[in-house]
Design a protein around this motif. Sequence first.
Motif, PDB file in Angstrom:
ATOM      1  N   GLY A 180      23.740  83.904 -18.111  1.00  0.00           N
ATOM      2  CA  GLY A 180      22.757  83.408 -18.791  1.00  0.00           C
ATOM      3  C   GLY A 180      20.859  83.485 -18.127  1.00  0.00           C
ATOM      4  O   GLY A 180      21.362  83.261 -17.404  1.00  0.00           O
TER       5      GLY A 180
ATOM      6  N   TYR B 283      21.545  84.115 -23.060  1.00  0.00           N
ATOM      7  CA  TYR B 283      22.778  83.872 -22.554  1.00  0.00           C
ATOM      8  C   TYR B 283      23.948  85.175 -23.414  1.00  0.00           C
ATOM      9  O   TYR B 283      23.807  84.997 -24.550  1.00  0.00           O
ATOM     10  CB  TYR B 283      23.291  82.275 -22.256  1.00  0.00           C
ATOM     11  CG  TYR B 283      22.758  81.524 -23.657  1.00  0.00           C
ATOM     12  CD1 TYR B 283      24.918  81.480 -24.482  1.00  0.00           C
ATOM     13  CD2 TYR B 283      22.305  81.262 -24.693  1.00  0.00           C
ATOM     14  CE1 TYR B 283      24.887  81.020 -25.820  1.00  0.00           C
ATOM     15  CE2 TYR B 283      22.454  80.488 -26.085  1.00  0.00           C
ATOM     16  CZ  TYR B 283      23.214  80.002 -26.397  1.00  0.00           C
ATOM     17  OH  TYR B 283      23.895  79.807 -27.908  1.00  0.00           O
TER      18      TYR B 283
ATOM     19  N   PHE C 149      21.688  75.248 -17.644  1.00  0.00           N
ATOM     20  CA  PHE C 149      22.478  76.046 -18.040  1.00  0.00           C
ATOM     21  C   PHE C 149      23.877  75.499 -18.027  1.00  0.00           C
ATOM     22  O   PHE C 149      24.091  74.832 -17.742  1.00  0.00           O
ATOM     23  CB  PHE C 149      22.666  77.465 -17.186  1.00  0.00           C
ATOM     24  CG  PHE C 149      21.798  77.856 -17.106  1.00  0.00           C
ATOM     25  CD1 PHE C 149      21.293  79.214 -17.249  1.00  0.00           C
ATOM     26  CD2 PHE C 149      20.412  77.034 -15.734  1.00  0.00           C
ATOM     27  CE1 PHE C 149      19.886  79.941 -16.365  1.00  0.00           C
ATOM     28  CE2 PHE C 149      19.544  78.374 -15.169  1.00  0.00           C
ATOM     29  CZ  PHE C 149      19.442  79.659 -15.760  1.00  0.00           C
TER      30      PHE C 149
END
Length: 203
Positions: free
Chosen positions: A64, A30, A55
């Motif tokens: 991500g 990410y 996320f």
Amino acid sequence: MTLLKTIIGATALAALPFAASAFTYIDDGYTGDNTATNGVSMGIDPDQNEADFDFTWNSTPFSGYITFNSDKAFDLYFENYIPNNADSKQYSGFVLRDSEGNFLQTGDANSTGCNDAAFSIIAGPCNLVTGQNGEGNYIKPDTDTPIFAKLAAGTYTIGIDETNRPVGGSADFRVSAVPLPAGGVLLLSALGGMGFLRRRKTA
């Protein structure tokens, strides 16, 4: 005795789809600072037939992804999406990519908006997701109905890309292994019954 061994062996083989681990983690990544509100995670439940993907971000642009493997067919659910503000029109791009590089789209919320994702593995066509009050043709959270049903076993990458707004937010997904068809259970029952009858006839 030979028949009994055959039945036991058949039972063990038929039970393998239940015993094996359905989901395994492979990789993730990410963008952004390494803070408690910026990251990705994958959690697998104790019986290993379900996995959760979370996320979270507090700055944009954000990208991500999580790559995982499934040794069974599975369903994918979009469970939650929370933008960190009150603007119901805000949305993000959700990506699902298979091991051959194909980007899977729902057909009703397609977008090319993830082409500029920071990671090449999720840079491509995506699906637009928004909260329950979002307007327009977006995917909304639903814990009961999968976005994709009966996806084939294999390696997949799930990702989120947000270029602008919401500046902060979170999105949660879940995968659930598709159970063995009832026919497999019936086959086991039939084998057991045949063994029982054979033993009675021999006695």
